[in-house]
Design a protein around this motif. Structure first.
Motif, PDB file in Angstrom:
ATOM      1  N   PRO A 110       0.823  -1.228   0.000  1.00 22.90           N
ATOM      2  CA  PRO A 110       0.000   0.000   0.000  1.00 22.90           C
ATOM      3  C   PRO A 110       0.852   1.271   0.000  1.00 22.90           C
ATOM      4  N   GLY A 111       1.910   1.267   0.806  1.00 26.58           N
ATOM      5  CA  GLY A 111       2.798   2.432   0.851  1.00 26.58           C
ATOM      6  C   GLY A 111       3.555   2.606  -0.452  1.00 26.58           C
ATOM      7  N   MET A 112       4.010   1.488  -1.014  1.00 26.67           N
ATOM      8  CA  MET A 112       4.754   1.548  -2.271  1.00 26.67           C
ATOM      9  C   MET A 112       3.889   2.131  -3.391  1.00 26.67           C
ATOM     10  N   ILE A 113       2.670   1.614  -3.511  1.00 23.78           N
ATOM     11  CA  ILE A 113       1.800   2.053  -4.605  1.00 23.78           C
ATOM     12  C   ILE A 113       1.390   3.515  -4.402  1.00 23.78           C
ATOM     13  N   THR A 114       1.088   3.876  -3.160  1.00 24.88           N
ATOM     14  CA  THR A 114       0.682   5.259  -2.902  1.00 24.88           C
ATOM     15  C   THR A 114       1.830   6.210  -3.193  1.00 24.88           C
ATOM     16  N   ARG A 115       3.041   5.821  -2.793  1.00 16.94           N
ATOM     17  CA  ARG A 115       4.221   6.654  -3.073  1.00 16.94           C
ATOM     18  C   ARG A 115       4.463   6.741  -4.584  1.00 16.94           C
ATOM     19  N   ALA A 116       4.389   5.593  -5.257  1.00 20.71           N
ATOM     20  CA  ALA A 116       4.653   5.575  -6.697  1.00 20.71           C
ATOM     21  C   ALA A 116       3.618   6.407  -7.450  1.00 20.71           C
ATOM     22  N   HIS A 117       2.401   6.421  -6.950  1.00 19.96           N
ATOM     23  CA  HIS A 117       1.319   7.214  -7.551  1.00 19.96           C
ATOM     24  C   HIS A 117       1.719   8.691  -7.590  1.00 19.96           C
ATOM     25  N   THR A 118       2.211   9.199  -6.467  1.00 17.34           N
ATOM     26  CA  THR A 118       2.623  10.606  -6.405  1.00 17.34           C
ATOM     27  C   THR A 118       3.872  10.834  -7.257  1.00 17.34           C
ATOM     28  N   LEU A 119       4.787   9.890  -7.200  1.00 21.46           N
ATOM     29  CA  LEU A 119       6.020   9.992  -7.993  1.00 21.46           C
ATOM     30  C   LEU A 119       5.699  10.132  -9.485  1.00 21.46           C
ATOM     31  N   LEU A 120       4.774   9.296  -9.978  1.00 18.02           N
ATOM     32  CA  LEU A 120       4.457   9.336 -11.405  1.00 18.02           C
ATOM     33  C   LEU A 120       3.664  10.585 -11.789  1.00 18.02           C
ATOM     34  N   LYS A 121       2.940  11.147 -10.833  1.00 13.59           N
ATOM     35  CA  LYS A 121       2.266  12.422 -11.130  1.00 13.59           C
ATOM     36  C   LYS A 121       3.299  13.527 -11.327  1.00 13.59           C
ATOM     37  N   ASN A 123       6.587  13.036 -12.021  1.00 12.54           N
ATOM     38  CA  ASN A 123       7.570  12.662 -13.030  1.00 12.54           C
ATOM     39  C   ASN A 123       7.032  11.472 -13.818  1.00 12.54           C
ATOM     40  N   PRO A 124       6.234  11.741 -14.874  1.00 12.83           N
ATOM     41  CA  PRO A 124       5.553  10.660 -15.584  1.00 12.83           C
ATOM     42  C   PRO A 124       6.506   9.726 -16.326  1.00 12.83           C
ATOM     43  N   ASN A 125       7.752  10.166 -16.519  1.00 12.02           N
ATOM     44  CA  ASN A 125       8.697   9.364 -17.293  1.00 12.02           C
ATOM     45  C   ASN A 125       9.991   9.133 -16.541  1.00 12.02           C
ATOM     46  N   PRO A 126       9.941   8.530 -15.376  1.00 16.09           N
ATOM     47  CA  PRO A 126      11.166   8.450 -14.570  1.00 16.09           C
ATOM     48  C   PRO A 126      12.158   7.439 -15.118  1.00 16.09           C
ATOM     49  N   THR A 127      13.441   7.741 -14.943  1.00 15.72           N
ATOM     50  CA  THR A 127      14.473   6.748 -15.239  1.00 15.72           C
ATOM     51  C   THR A 127      14.455   5.715 -14.111  1.00 15.72           C
ATOM     52  N   GLU A 128      15.186   4.619 -14.326  1.00 16.76           N
ATOM     53  CA  GLU A 128      15.235   3.597 -13.275  1.00 16.76           C
ATOM     54  C   GLU A 128      15.803   4.207 -11.997  1.00 16.76           C
ATOM     55  N   GLU A 129      16.832   5.040 -12.137  1.00 20.01           N
ATOM     56  CA  GLU A 129      17.437   5.619 -10.936  1.00 20.01           C
ATOM     57  C   GLU A 129      16.455   6.552 -10.232  1.00 20.01           C
ATOM     58  N   GLU A 130      15.703   7.317 -11.024  1.00 18.59           N
ATOM     59  CA  GLU A 130      14.714   8.217 -10.404  1.00 18.59           C
ATOM     60  C   GLU A 130      13.639   7.422  -9.660  1.00 18.59           C
ATOM     61  N   ILE A 131      13.271   6.270 -10.207  1.00 19.82           N
ATOM     62  CA  ILE A 131      12.305   5.425  -9.491  1.00 19.82           C
ATOM     63  C   ILE A 131      12.919   4.937  -8.190  1.00 19.82           C
ATOM     64  N   ARG A 132      14.155   4.457  -8.265  1.00 23.43           N
ATOM     65  CA  ARG A 132      14.785   3.918  -7.050  1.00 23.43           C
ATOM     66  C   ARG A 132      14.944   5.011  -5.987  1.00 23.43           C
TER      67      ARG A 132
ATOM     68  N   LEU B  99      18.832  17.098  -1.208  1.00 26.75           N
ATOM     69  CA  LEU B  99      18.592  15.770  -1.787  1.00 26.75           C
ATOM     70  C   LEU B  99      19.268  14.660  -0.989  1.00 26.75           C
ATOM     71  N   LEU B 100      20.198  15.031  -0.110  1.00 28.74           N
ATOM     72  CA  LEU B 100      20.878  14.018   0.707  1.00 28.74           C
ATOM     73  C   LEU B 100      20.233  13.874   2.087  1.00 28.74           C
ATOM     74  N   ILE B 101      19.157  14.621   2.317  1.00 30.87           N
ATOM     75  CA  ILE B 101      18.484  14.567   3.611  1.00 30.87           C
ATOM     76  C   ILE B 101      17.341  13.559   3.546  1.00 30.87           C
ATOM     77  N   ALA B 102      17.323  12.635   4.479  1.00 28.42           N
ATOM     78  CA  ALA B 102      16.207  11.716   4.687  1.00 28.42           C
ATOM     79  C   ALA B 102      15.734  11.083   3.379  1.00 28.42           C
ATOM     80  N   ASP B 103      14.414  11.065   3.150  1.00 29.74           N
ATOM     81  CA  ASP B 103      13.863  10.423   1.955  1.00 29.74           C
ATOM     82  C   ASP B 103      12.747  11.312   1.410  1.00 29.74           C
ATOM     83  N   PRO B 104      12.185  10.963   0.234  1.00 30.63           N
ATOM     84  CA  PRO B 104      11.224  11.890  -0.387  1.00 30.63           C
ATOM     85  C   PRO B 104      10.063  12.271   0.525  1.00 30.63           C
ATOM     86  N   GLN B 105       9.473  11.298   1.216  1.00 36.87           N
ATOM     87  CA  GLN B 105       8.314  11.625   2.044  1.00 36.87           C
ATOM     88  C   GLN B 105       8.684  12.658   3.111  1.00 36.87           C
ATOM     89  N   ILE B 106       9.842  12.477   3.706  1.00 32.67           N
ATOM     90  CA  ILE B 106      10.238  13.372   4.795  1.00 32.67           C
ATOM     91  C   ILE B 106      10.587  14.752   4.236  1.00 32.67           C
TER      92      ILE B 106
END
Lengths: 169, 288
Positions: A110-121, A123-132, B99-106
């Motif tokens: 649930p946390g992963m999907i909710t986070r990814a939802h905001t991430l894709l809003k 950055n609709p075209n993220p690189t693998e590193e941006e996703i990680r 960008l080196l602080i914590a994580d995106p949510q924080i």
């Protein structure tokens, strides 16, 4: 019983406006799970490390275990319960997690999907590193993240196809 | 983990917030992003009876520049720092550090004001603010006063901030265009505090250093402005001998704890390595 006055908290969760009176010390995760019976956001570490409690608040991903419900007063919240398409079918992300085996035990999902939802809003075209880096605040102890990254890539690809774009939200 | 009971206040102005702090003394705590205070409250290591949520004060948001000074209001989040075009152009080290602080949510929630006011030696922004020679605007019942970041920190969690004051803004002198900068942070994983970290700001004139500023994170009870190291570098051509002596001067002022991040000697050495790397990257970026 406490002599501290309960305070009203009004939020719009998954499109529905709700109000409850709670103790000021009520954390948002407890408000969601215990007052509103939305048990999709999970309580994992309780120390803002694991991200299992992630919800979307006013377009931001937040860890609901490290926020008081009072701080969310007036906010728009989306939880995993609000992720499916309006017709009840799985969203692109949910489908991606199923197709790409993006979960094993499912606790972080649930946390992963909710986070990814905001991430894709954002950055609709993220690189693998941006996703990680984008899911760096969410821990998974099963998958090794490989298939979670693939699931998010699957969703990004699907959402970027013109014919499915109107179903993106 | 449930925090102790408190009365919740949500003032809509700084004056109102200060008045609440004045009437409750040290039983009250201001709440900004909450990602330091709320975990402490959950562990019952902090138990304020009155929590003053600054989240409703619109006046505490925003980034602006005026007459060579960049002002960042205290409730500006790390996420907003990262997204700021003004900072990307004039002070890109802020984004690099954020960008080196914590994580995106924080970072969506954590604020610059909370990060620098809390006095946690693990936080990254205090040393950066010392490197940039920032000053903090502290607003209390008698109005505003300014304290330099280099004078603000007294010991871990002890600062020049009085209980009835709120840190309302950070003022940073805009560095010259073409300055070199870098923040280097060694950490065990995303979200961890630094094993050691270093901020470097450089301006070059021809082949030599016109000005240099170095500060260190999490290798003492407070952030450390490395004054001697900065002086040694100024005027030099960044030759190996000068860099070695500046690094030695910076290492000499560290006093880290031995903990899960490593023994004290190791962390001191890593502070030197972080400084050396930051210096090399800053020199690469600097335009003469």
């Amino acid at each position: 019983m406490s002599d501290i006055e309960q305070i009203p908290v009004t939020v719009t969760v998954n499109g529905k406006k709700v109000q409850r009176f709670v103790e000021p010390r009520t954390l948002l995760i407890h408000f969601l799970r215990e007052e509103l019976n939305l048990t999709g956001p999970h309580i994992g570490c309780e120390t803002s490390h694991c991200g299992a409690c992630t919800v979307e608040m006013n377009g931001m991903s937040v860890k609901s275990c490290t926020m008081f419900a009072a701080q969310a007063n007036g906010a728009e919240l989306t939880t995993i319960e609000g992720m499916a398409n309006p017709d009840g079918t799985l969203s692109a992300l949910q489908e991606g997690f199923r197709q790409m085996h993006g979960l094993q035990c499912g606790f972080c999902t649930p946390g992963m999907i909710t986070r990814a939802h905001t991430l894709l809003k954002e950055n609709p075209n993220p690189t693998e590193e941006e996703i990680r880096m984008g899911i760096a605040g969410n821990l998974c102890r099963c998958t090794g993240y490989q298939n979670i990254v693939k699931a998010i890539q699957y969703a990004a690809e699907k959402l970027n196809q013109p014919e499915t774009q109107e179903a993106a939200e | 983990m449930i925090p102790g009971e408190f009365t919740y206040h949500r003032p809509s102005s700084v004056a109102e917030a200060v008045a609440i702090l004045v009437s409750h003394g040290d039983e009250a705590r201001p709440l900004s992003g909450g990602h330091s205070l709320i975990p402490m409250m959950k562990l019952r290591m902090a138990a304020p009876e009155h929590l003053v949520d600054l989240g409703g004060i619109a006046d505490l948001k925003g980034i602006s520049e005026d007459g060579g000074t960049i002002t960042i209001r205290a409730m500006t989040t790390q996420h907003e720092l990262i997204g700021s075009d003004l900072l990307a152009e004039k002070l890109p080290i802020i984004k690099e550090t954020s960008l080196l602080i914590a994580d995106p949510q924080i970072r969506y929630v954590g604020t610059l004001g909370g990060n620098v006011a809390n006095g946690d030696p693990g936080n990254d922004m205090p040393a950066l603010m010392q490197c940039l020679n920032a000053s903090y605007v502290l607003t209390g019942p008698d109005g505003d006063r300014e304290v330099a970041a280099r004078d603000f920190y007294e010991a871990a969690y002890f600062t020049a901030l009085a209980p009835e004051e709120i840190l309302t803004a950070v003022k940073i002198p805009t560095p010259p265009a073409g300055h070199g900068y870098a923040y280097e942070k060694l950490k065990r994983k995303v979200g961890d505090y630094a094993t050691a970290a270093a901020a470097v700001l450089l301006t070059m004139n021809g082949g030599s250093v016109a000005s240099a500023s170095v500060a260190l994170t999490n290798v003492a009870d407070t952030p450390l402005y490395a004054a001697d190291a900065s002086n040694i570098l100024t005027g030099s051509t960044l030759d190996d001998a000068t860099v070695a002596s500046a690094v030695a001067a910076a290492e000499a002022i560290t006093d880290p704890a031995s903990d899960g991040r490593g023994p004290a000697e190791y962390r001191t050495k890593m502070a030197g390595i972080m400084m050396q790397r930051a210096l090399a990257r800053a020199a690469d970026r600097a335009r003469s």
